[in-house]
Every structure is written in C-alpha cells, then in structure tokens.
Design a protein around this motif. Structure first.
Motif, PDB file in Angstrom:
ATOM      1  N   GLY A  47     -27.518  -5.971  11.120  1.00 44.62           N
ATOM      2  CA  GLY A  47     -26.898  -5.137  10.096  1.00 44.62           C
ATOM      3  C   GLY A  47     -26.670  -3.697  10.536  1.00 44.62           C
ATOM      4  N   LEU A  48     -26.740  -3.439  11.836  1.00 48.73           N
ATOM      5  CA  LEU A  48     -26.599  -2.074  12.346  1.00 48.73           C
ATOM      6  C   LEU A  48     -25.185  -1.732  12.794  1.00 48.73           C
ATOM      7  CD1 LEU A  48     -29.900  -1.945  14.396  1.00 48.73           C
ATOM      8  CD2 LEU A  48     -29.376  -0.628  12.322  1.00 48.73           C
ATOM      9  N   ALA A  49     -24.303  -2.722  12.896  1.00 49.99           N
ATOM     10  CA  ALA A  49     -22.940  -2.471  13.350  1.00 49.99           C
ATOM     11  C   ALA A  49     -21.972  -3.408  12.640  1.00 49.99           C
ATOM     12  CB  ALA A  49     -22.838  -2.661  14.866  1.00 49.99           C
ATOM     13  N   THR A  50     -20.727  -2.970  12.573  1.00 50.62           N
ATOM     14  CA  THR A  50     -19.646  -3.788  12.031  1.00 50.62           C
ATOM     15  C   THR A  50     -18.555  -3.897  13.089  1.00 50.62           C
ATOM     16  OG1 THR A  50     -18.472  -1.894  11.104  1.00 50.62           O
ATOM     17  CG2 THR A  50     -20.056  -3.011   9.666  1.00 50.62           C
ATOM     18  N   VAL A  51     -17.673  -4.854  12.902  1.00 49.84           N
ATOM     19  CA  VAL A  51     -16.529  -5.007  13.798  1.00 49.84           C
ATOM     20  C   VAL A  51     -15.298  -5.292  12.950  1.00 49.84           C
ATOM     21  CG1 VAL A  51     -16.944  -7.475  14.205  1.00 49.84           C
ATOM     22  CG2 VAL A  51     -15.646  -6.125  15.886  1.00 49.84           C
ATOM     23  N   ARG A  52     -14.178  -4.735  13.389  1.00 48.14           N
ATOM     24  CA  ARG A  52     -12.906  -5.026  12.743  1.00 48.14           C
ATOM     25  C   ARG A  52     -11.834  -5.114  13.827  1.00 48.14           C
ATOM     26  NH1 ARG A  52     -13.538   0.442  12.313  1.00 48.14           N
ATOM     27  NH2 ARG A  52     -11.699   1.716  12.766  1.00 48.14           N
ATOM     28  N   ARG A  53     -10.808  -5.846  13.537  1.00 42.67           N
ATOM     29  CA  ARG A  53      -9.714  -6.007  14.490  1.00 42.67           C
ATOM     30  C   ARG A  53      -8.594  -5.051  14.103  1.00 42.67           C
ATOM     31  NH1 ARG A  53      -8.045  -9.493  18.246  1.00 42.67           N
ATOM     32  NH2 ARG A  53      -9.676 -11.015  17.835  1.00 42.67           N
ATOM     33  N   GLU A  54      -8.089  -4.331  15.095  1.00 42.03           N
ATOM     34  CA  GLU A  54      -6.892  -3.517  14.931  1.00 42.03           C
ATOM     35  C   GLU A  54      -5.945  -3.902  16.052  1.00 42.03           C
ATOM     36  OE1 GLU A  54      -7.518   0.698  14.694  1.00 42.03           O
ATOM     37  OE2 GLU A  54      -8.787   0.524  12.929  1.00 42.03           O
ATOM     38  N   GLY A  55      -4.942  -4.690  15.704  1.00 49.75           N
ATOM     39  CA  GLY A  55      -4.039  -5.204  16.731  1.00 49.75           C
ATOM     40  C   GLY A  55      -4.802  -6.114  17.671  1.00 49.75           C
ATOM     41  N   ARG A  56      -4.794  -5.766  18.945  1.00 46.32           N
ATOM     42  CA  ARG A  56      -5.513  -6.562  19.939  1.00 46.32           C
ATOM     43  C   ARG A  56      -6.908  -6.026  20.207  1.00 46.32           C
ATOM     44  NH1 ARG A  56      -1.763  -6.838  24.962  1.00 46.32           N
ATOM     45  NH2 ARG A  56      -3.603  -7.880  25.760  1.00 46.32           N
ATOM     46  N   SER A  57      -7.257  -4.917  19.572  1.00 50.34           N
ATOM     47  CA  SER A  57      -8.547  -4.271  19.847  1.00 50.34           C
ATOM     48  C   SER A  57      -9.598  -4.632  18.812  1.00 50.34           C
ATOM     49  CB  SER A  57      -8.387  -2.748  19.849  1.00 50.34           C
ATOM     50  OG  SER A  57      -7.520  -2.341  20.870  1.00 50.34           O
ATOM     51  N   MET A  58     -10.827  -4.743  19.288  1.00 50.62           N
ATOM     52  CA  MET A  58     -11.982  -4.905  18.411  1.00 50.62           C
ATOM     53  C   MET A  58     -12.633  -3.537  18.309  1.00 50.62           C
ATOM     54  SD  MET A  58     -11.692  -8.033  17.694  1.00 50.62           S
ATOM     55  CE  MET A  58     -13.179  -8.558  16.889  1.00 50.62           C
ATOM     56  N   ILE A  59     -12.782  -3.061  17.080  1.00 41.62           N
ATOM     57  CA  ILE A  59     -13.364  -1.749  16.833  1.00 41.62           C
ATOM     58  C   ILE A  59     -14.755  -1.947  16.255  1.00 41.62           C
ATOM     59  CG2 ILE A  59     -13.095   0.481  15.679  1.00 41.62           C
ATOM     60  CD1 ILE A  59     -10.723  -0.208  17.494  1.00 41.62           C
ATOM     61  N   TYR A  60     -15.748  -1.382  16.928  1.00 46.53           N
ATOM     62  CA  TYR A  60     -17.136  -1.464  16.475  1.00 46.53           C
ATOM     63  C   TYR A  60     -17.547  -0.135  15.888  1.00 46.53           C
ATOM     64  CZ  TYR A  60     -17.399  -5.876  18.903  1.00 46.53           C
ATOM     65  OH  TYR A  60     -17.191  -7.165  19.286  1.00 46.53           O
ATOM     66  N   ALA A  61     -18.342  -0.186  14.834  1.00 47.87           N
ATOM     67  CA  ALA A  61     -18.821   1.032  14.185  1.00 47.87           C
ATOM     68  C   ALA A  61     -20.261   0.831  13.734  1.00 47.87           C
ATOM     69  CB  ALA A  61     -17.942   1.372  12.977  1.00 47.87           C
ATOM     70  N   ALA A  62     -20.997   1.916  13.716  1.00 48.97           N
ATOM     71  CA  ALA A  62     -22.374   1.880  13.224  1.00 48.97           C
ATOM     72  C   ALA A  62     -22.355   1.723  11.704  1.00 48.97           C
ATOM     73  CB  ALA A  62     -23.103   3.165  13.599  1.00 48.97           C
ATOM     74  N   ARG A  63     -23.338   1.012  11.182  1.00 48.83           N
ATOM     75  CA  ARG A  63     -23.520   0.922   9.730  1.00 48.83           C
ATOM     76  C   ARG A  63     -24.546   1.981   9.354  1.00 48.83           C
ATOM     77  NH1 ARG A  63     -24.715  -4.360   7.082  1.00 48.83           N
ATOM     78  NH2 ARG A  63     -24.152  -3.079   5.308  1.00 48.83           N
TER      79      ARG A  63
END
Length: 114
Positions: A60-76
């Motif tokens: 539960g410390l990170a999230t991921v989302r897709r933007e086009g061909r990229s995977m974007i990771y972010a801290a929760r």
C-alpha cells in the motif's frame, strides 16, 4: 493503521533498493515518476524494479497508472503518513516531545591513523 499493515509496510521498506525507490517516489511528489526514470536514477534493471514495485504496491506504499506507453509510479502519502503516525502514536508518553533542535546528532567516528 493496524499492526499487521505496519509490519507489511516496514517489511517492504526493509530492503535497500525498495527503500531507495520509495524515497525517490516521495521526492517526486504526487505526480510520480516513470519506471524508466526510476531505473535510470537508481541504476537498476527494469525486471528488478518490477519486483520491487510489486512489493511496494502490495504494502500500500505505491500506486501505478498508465499514461500512454509509460507506467507512472507514485508514493501513497496517506499510507506513509499512517505508518509514521502508527510509529509515533505514543511518543514521549503522551507529553509534548522535545524540539528537534534540542537533540544532538551522533558524533561521527574519526579514523585514527595507525
């Protein structure tokens, strides 16, 4: 935060590469970073990063989302703040803690010539 959730989060952070990834995500802020940027910044192989991202996400410390061909990771940040709150919940026996300025940093060891 429940104790089991805290243990899971701490276990996920108890590995040097994952801790580095998480700290980098925290520095990046809510917008996060692409997996490629993280791999480049930390000089880690993409397949190694996938494993570490999965552990951080499961905790539960990170999230991921897709933007086009990229995977974007972010801290929760909400989970991070809950963990810090859990760790400091009963700090100083419920009284106001001493200001950080009052704490003295540990002395660095000096190398004594032989």
């Amino acid at each position: 935060m429940e104790t089991t959730d805290a243990v899971t989060a701490l276990a996920a952070l108890a590995q040097d590469n994952r801790l580095d990834v998480f700290r980098l995500l925290v520095q990046a802020g809510p917008d996060g970073m692409t997996a490629g940027s993280i791999a480049e910044a930390l000089d880690l192989a993409p397949n190694t990063l996938t494993f570490h991202f999965d552990r951080l996400r499961m905790a539960g410390l990170a999230t991921v989302r897709r933007e086009g061909r990229s995977m974007i990771y972010a801290a929760r940040f909400e989970t991070m703040n809950e963990l810090v709150g859990f760790l400091t919940e009963n700090c100083c026996g419920g009284t106001s803690c001493a200001p950080a300025a009052a704490c003295k940093p540990a002395r660095k060891r000096s190398k004594i010539p032989a």
